[in-house]
Design a protein around this motif. Structure first.
Motif, PDB file in Angstrom:
ATOM      1  N   SER A  10       4.217   5.412  -5.593  1.00  0.00           N
ATOM      2  CA  SER A  10       4.374   5.361  -7.053  1.00  0.00           C
ATOM      3  C   SER A  10       3.310   6.217  -7.731  1.00  0.00           C
ATOM      4  CB  SER A  10       4.316   3.917  -7.548  1.00  0.00           C
ATOM      5  OG  SER A  10       3.011   3.548  -7.912  1.00  0.00           O
ATOM      6  N   ASN A  11       2.135   6.291  -7.137  1.00  0.00           N
ATOM      7  CA  ASN A  11       1.105   7.179  -7.700  1.00  0.00           C
ATOM      8  C   ASN A  11       1.517   8.631  -7.594  1.00  0.00           C
ATOM      9  OD1 ASN A  11      -0.832   5.702  -8.881  1.00  0.00           O
ATOM     10  ND2 ASN A  11      -2.142   5.546  -7.075  1.00  0.00           N
ATOM     11  N   LYS A  12       2.080   8.961  -6.437  1.00  0.00           N
ATOM     12  CA  LYS A  12       2.508  10.339  -6.253  1.00  0.00           C
ATOM     13  C   LYS A  12       3.625  10.671  -7.225  1.00  0.00           C
ATOM     14  CE  LYS A  12       4.036  12.582  -2.380  1.00  0.00           C
ATOM     15  NZ  LYS A  12       4.346  12.445  -0.964  1.00  0.00           N
TER      16      LYS A  12
ATOM     17  N   GLU B 205       0.824  -1.207   0.000  1.00  0.00           N
ATOM     18  CA  GLU B 205       0.000   0.000   0.000  1.00  0.00           C
ATOM     19  C   GLU B 205       0.864   1.266   0.000  1.00  0.00           C
ATOM     20  OE1 GLU B 205      -3.147  -0.109  -0.499  1.00  0.00           O
ATOM     21  OE2 GLU B 205      -3.261   2.091  -0.440  1.00  0.00           O
ATOM     22  N   ARG B 206       1.847   1.240   0.889  1.00  0.00           N
ATOM     23  CA  ARG B 206       2.705   2.400   1.042  1.00  0.00           C
ATOM     24  C   ARG B 206       3.446   2.721  -0.264  1.00  0.00           C
ATOM     25  NH1 ARG B 206       7.463   1.482   4.739  1.00  0.00           N
ATOM     26  NH2 ARG B 206       8.918   2.551   3.375  1.00  0.00           N
ATOM     27  N   TYR B 207       4.022   1.685  -0.844  1.00  0.00           N
ATOM     28  CA  TYR B 207       4.793   1.910  -2.069  1.00  0.00           C
ATOM     29  C   TYR B 207       3.876   2.239  -3.241  1.00  0.00           C
ATOM     30  CZ  TYR B 207       8.961   0.294   0.325  1.00  0.00           C
ATOM     31  OH  TYR B 207      10.013   0.184   1.184  1.00  0.00           O
ATOM     32  N   PHE B 208       2.679   1.678  -3.208  1.00  0.00           N
ATOM     33  CA  PHE B 208       1.744   1.965  -4.295  1.00  0.00           C
ATOM     34  C   PHE B 208       1.390   3.452  -4.296  1.00  0.00           C
ATOM     35  CE2 PHE B 208      -2.446   1.978  -6.381  1.00  0.00           C
ATOM     36  CZ  PHE B 208      -2.083   1.368  -7.567  1.00  0.00           C
ATOM     37  N   GLN B 209       1.149   3.971  -3.111  1.00  0.00           N
ATOM     38  CA  GLN B 209       0.841   5.401  -3.026  1.00  0.00           C
ATOM     39  C   GLN B 209       2.029   6.250  -3.456  1.00  0.00           C
ATOM     40  OE1 GLN B 209      -0.836   5.937   0.854  1.00  0.00           O
ATOM     41  NE2 GLN B 209      -2.754   5.076   0.100  1.00  0.00           N
TER      42      GLN B 209
ATOM     43  N   SER C  34       5.147  -1.354  -5.200  1.00  0.00           N
ATOM     44  CA  SER C  34       3.862  -0.999  -5.795  1.00  0.00           C
ATOM     45  C   SER C  34       3.368  -2.087  -6.744  1.00  0.00           C
ATOM     46  CB  SER C  34       3.970   0.344  -6.531  1.00  0.00           C
ATOM     47  OG  SER C  34       4.858   0.238  -7.614  1.00  0.00           O
TER      48      SER C  34
END
Lengths: 602, 409
Positions: free
Chosen positions: A45-47, A39-43, B279
């Protein structure tokens, strides 16, 4: 199992154990990063890939009363450096410095100051011209990491730069950012710094929009993500001025080689039809950080181009101000207009000698003749009779000593000295009649702005009805087409009888049309003009020339004030400019010729 | 087979399939990593296909050559590779003061890749000779020197990552050749002391541990006392030496060990790599749909950080599959080493396994921030001709040894 290994089994176990241990370790680490921390890394990467990009709103245009565009927008290009992509920085700066005609050290300094990280672009130069951009493109191979982008810039298609009227734009400062914090300004925004651009900033500015874009690691926009929502920018509203571009251009040309100011008002509603302050400067120098040398040259210019002579510089009004004293004397019943005063060319008071402008003297003059011929001695004697207080009262009645309230920034009050002022300035009891004798002829401590004089002329023209001078006439919403007119505020001068107005009008009529009138040169023909000249003595140099007035006499439509700094006499220097203005307006049929005049011409 | 008369086993197809899978995975990832960028990079996918094709030919040749040739010419090849390493230092190309490559026409090749294999040959031959006796310090030092010389030359290039491969190579091969576990421990002990010497307490604990192992080994005082004293000396001298180093030298060492972030932004690279992999989640974002990859947030994504592309686009499943493939390849190769009748072949296979394992562990560990960034590529997946050819040679040697595991040479 191979024979050469007699204790192979223990070694095999150790090798296998190490292999299993290493891969289990790796797998668990990946499990932790990809499953538990996903979750943390996904956010993150979105940012990384999503960026909210502000869409600048096109700034509103400024147009003249007939819709001619005076201030327009032009795409301008800015040059940026991407630190991470800048290889061989020294040679890049050298090539760029050569193209931009700026020292490489300058660029290096900006670069060092503005750099925020390897992938954040650094703005090196603003408002780069298109031909230069083309040359930059040609040498792109030598300029790795140098990119450009568009930003809006003002330009003046009508050829009228009038920096004192329009003002200019600039990047918002920290102080302004603090001041307008709740109005959605951001660092790097462009904001009106002076003049109309500043006063009408909330109207011209528009509303920023935004959308989301996918960006790569270099901040390059790859595509717009419409599905995430977007808000289109709302363009700024267009500002229609009362200014008549033709007249403004004419006035700019006429005043180009002079120091001074000229204001033409529509005396039916206070609209500013033209206003000029000269000398001025090119507003475009403020679009980028000003080099110290240019700034110092502007400051030290003997012509003081930065001063707005229309509203910020204060001068003695000279003889134009005699009308105020005449009104006071008439209204208070302190003068018999037919009584004559003998003018020998001077007035002696104690040891001091007050001179009339005509050394040989005017002989015997009554009030009307004194106005027509601008006799000083008559008014010296008059103020002795009237006294300081009625003069102050009538000065205030005509709205001197306070701002006219025009829609420009930085207007000055002027100064009407009263007994309090004199007490403060010279000490109680240390000043005498001699001190305010000069006030009668608009000299001494009295100070006015040219705009105040134009407003005064308007009050005279309308017999006591005036309007707050204003440049803005109408605000147009470019999307809805809504037009919103700016209503004129009315200003009254009360308590002056029509007999007094008649008298003042008659005097002003004679100034232009009388046999001995001082402003005969103001007569444009076809209509009657009324006015008053002034030649203000100036202890620092040549006299200042003034001419104020209105026209047509029978049905006043325009009021004006012409002021030439160190210009000499009002009759010779200022009055002819009024004639030019009126002739142009007549030729363009902007002045309605009163029926009475038409009949006379037929 | 023209060169061979003795009994041959079939090629280990398990290894062939695994390597094929890894090569295809590499091509898939390289395609994704390069397709969105400039034409110059987009070419790399095609180039890599050519390299894979070329590598397969090299593998086939190496696989069929008689193993005894390698043994016979081991020292010659070794000396030749040392010569190349010296030459590359003198005439080699690279960026700035770096000398890593020879450029021959369109091909850029790194002699350090040859040196790795040559060192495996030289060590295997030296260690497999009958008269070797690990009780004799001369033999031990000689083996160490065989690895240390190319290591020093490669470190001088400087290519510290590859230099470490030589260090990683020598102890497992000596251990496999018969060096006792205690001796291995005695070699590792000074390194432990060195690292722990910066804090009094960690030094004390390490020394207690070493003393305990020495005591429990029941060896005579002739071994225990010198080793104990040597470790103590290392512990005392290290901080003194450290303080005598210039700050930039200290920084260089700390940076290399991953204890300090360097100014070139290795921290940024690892962070972006972690973001990419994290991610990706379980399933990944899909091939060519990794935002970190496609938008080029990932640094060196077609070379050193190719595994981050796998992690982002194919998720934990893709990562596990590739890691399992490597594990299977190494496990299977190691089984060949166990079965080899020839000590030389067995040692060559162990050397090959260690080299591949070292690259895989360091490289994949680097992408998730548990290993330092040393510039070691991931075998079979990373873009790059030299490394691919040298890895294909290693696999060729493993398969070769597998086919001849019942031969004595």
């Amino acid at each position: 199992m191979a024979k050469w290994l007699h204790m192979v089994s223990r070694r095999v176990v150790i090798f296998r154990a190490l292999l299993i241990f290493a891969f289990l370790g790796l797998l668990s680490r990946f499990f932790y990063v990809q499953i538990i921390d996903q979750e943390r890394y996904f956010q993150a990467s979105n940012k990384n890939r999503l960026r909210q990009v502000t869409l600048a709103a096109p700034r509103g245009l400024i147009l003249d009363r007939y819709g001619e565009i005076l201030v327009d927008n032009l795409p301008a290009y800015s040059i940026y450096a991407i630190p991470n992509e800048m290889k061989a920085r020294d040679s890049v700066f050298a090539v760029l410095a050569n193209l931009l005609q700026r020292p490489a050290d300058d660029l290096r300094r900006i670069y060092r100051r503005e750099r925020r990280g390897p992938f954040q672009r650094v703005k090196l130069a603003r408002y780069v011209e298109l031909p230069l951009l083309a040359r930059l493109e040609e040498r792109k191979m030598e300029l790795p990491g140098i990119v450009f982008d568009v930003e809006p810039r003002r330009f003046y298609p009508a050829g009228i730069k009038a920096p004192h009227v329009f003002g200019y734009l600039g990047e918002i400062t920290e102080t302004e950012l603090e001041m307008y914090r709740d109005q959605g300004y951001e660092k790097g925004d462009i904001i009106g710094k002076k003049g109309l651009e500043r006063i009408y900033e909330p109207i011209l500015r528009g509303e920023k929009g935004y959308h989301y874009v996918e960006v790569d690691a270099l901040g390059r926009e790859v595509r717009v993500l419409k599905e995430l929502g977007e808000k289109l920018p709302r363009p700024g509203k267009n500002l229609y001025l009362a200014i008549d571009a033709q007249l403004q251009r004419f006035l700019e040309t006429v005043m180009a080689d002079k120091r001074g100011a000229a204001v033409v008002l529509n005396c039916k509603n206070g609209e500013v039809i033209a206003m000029v302050s000269k000398p001025d400067y090119n507003p475009e120098i403020f679009t980028r950080p000003i080099p110290k040398t240019v700034w110092e040259a502007l400051l030290n210019d003997p012509g003081h181009p930065l001063y707005d002579r229309m509203i910020q510089s204060m001068y003695p009004p000279g003889s134009t101000y005699k009308l105020v004293l005449a009104a006071a004397a008439l209204e208070k019943g302190l003068v018999d207009p037919d009584e004559t005063v003998y003018c020998p060319g001077y007035l002696r008071l104690g040891i001091r000698k007050f001179e009339c402008w005509k050394k040989s003297g005017h002989g015997s003059v009554n009030l009307l003749q004194a106005i027509e011929q601008s006799c000083n001695v008559y008014f010296f004697r008059l103020i002795q009779k009237v006294g300081l207080n009625p003069w102050v009262e009538f000065s205030r009645k005509f709205h001197f000593g306070r701002k006219t309230g025009i829609d420009l920034f930085g207007e000055k009050d002027g100064l009407v000295p009263d007994s309090t002022y004199f007490n403060n300035r010279y000490g109680k009891g240390n000043w005498s009649r001699g001190q305010f004798l000069n006030l009668s002829v608009g000299q001494g401590d009295l100070l006015v702005t040219p705009l105040q004089m134009a407003a005064f002329a308007m009050l005279l023209a309308n017999r006591g009805i005036g309007f707050r001078p204003h440049l803005g006439r109408m605000i147009e919403d470019p999307i809805t087409g809504d037009e919103q007119y700016i209503a004129p505020d009315t200003v009254w001068v009360r308590g002056i009888s029509s007999r007094t107005w008649d008298f003042l009008h008659e005097g002003m009529f004679r100034v232009v049309n009388g046999e001995h009138g001082t402003a005969k040169l103001a007569n444009p023909g076809r209509i009657h003009v009324a006015g008053k000249t002034g030649t203000a003595q100036n202890p620092h140099g040549d006299d200042h020339a003034w001419f104020i007035g209105f026209a047509p006499f029978e049905d006043p439509q325009v009021a004006f004030a012409i002021f030439i700094e160190n210009g000499g006499s009002g009759s010779a220097k200022a009055a002819p400019i009024a004639r030019g203005i009126l002739r142009l307006l007549l030729r363009n049929q902007k002045i309605r010729i009163p029926d009475a005049m038409r009949l006379r011409m037929d | 087979m023209p060169w061979d008369s003795q009994e041959l086993k079939r090629v280990d197809f398990g290894i062939v399939f695994t390597v094929s899978f890894l090569l295809i995975a590499g091509l898939v990832a390289v395609y994704s990593a390069t397709q969105s960028s400039s034409p110059a990079l987009a070419n790399n996918f095609v180039k890599q296909i050519v390299w894979v094709f070329f590598g397969t030919i090299v593998l086939s040749i190496v696989m069929t050559m008689p193993m005894k040739w390698f043994k016979q010419y081991a020292y010659l090849v070794y000396l030749f590779s040392l010569g190349l390493l010296v030459l590359v230092l003198l005439f080699g190309k690279g960026q700035g003061a770096v000398h890593r490559w020879f450029v021959i026409g369109p091909i850029r090749f790194q002699p350090s890749e040859i040196a790795k294999i040559a060192t495996v040959f030289a060590l295997a031959r030296y260690l497999s000779e009958e008269q070797r006796d690990f009780a004799n310090p001369k033999d031990v030092l000689m083996a160490l020197a065989i690895a240390a010389i190319p290591m020093a030359l490669v470190a001088k290039e400087p290519d510290l990552g590859t230099a470490l491969v030589f260090a990683a190579l020598v102890l497992p091969m000596m251990f496999w050749a018969g060096l006792s576990l205690l001796s291995v421990f005695l070699f590792i002990a000074p390194v432990l002391t060195l690292v722990s010497a910066f804090s009094f307490w960690s030094f004390t604990i390490t020394m207690l541990f070493i003393t305990a192992v020495l005591f429990l080994s029941k060896r005579g005082p002739k071994i225990i006392i010198p080793n104990f004293l040597f470790n103590i000396m290392v512990g005392i001298v290290t901080p003194i030496l450290w303080n005598h180093l210039h700050e930039y030298q200290q920084n260089r060492i700390l940076t290399f060990l991953g204890l300090k972030q360097d100014p070139q932004g290795l921290g940024y690279q690892v962070l972006q790599s972690k973001v990419a992999i994290g991610s990706g989640g379980l399933w990944g974002k899909g091939w060519t749909h990794g935002t970190q990859t496609q938008l080029r947030f990932l640094p060196e994504q077609h070379t050193d950080f190719i595994f981050s592309v796998v992690g982002e686009e194919f998720g934990f499943l893709g990562v596990s599959l590739v890691l399992l493939a490597f594990f299977f390849l190494l496990w299977r190769s190691f089984n060949i080493a166990i079965e080899c009748r020839s000590k030389f072949s067995s040692l060559v296979v162990v050397g090959a396994v260690v080299i591949i394992a070292f690259h895989v562990i360091i490289n994949t560990g680097m992408t998730v921030g548990i290993m330092p960034v040393t510039g070691l590529p991931l075998p079979f997946l990373s873009y790059g001709g030299s490394a691919l050819i040298s890895n294909m040679i290693l696999v060729g040697l493993i398969l070769n040894a597998g086919r001849r595991r019942f031969q004595y040479l």
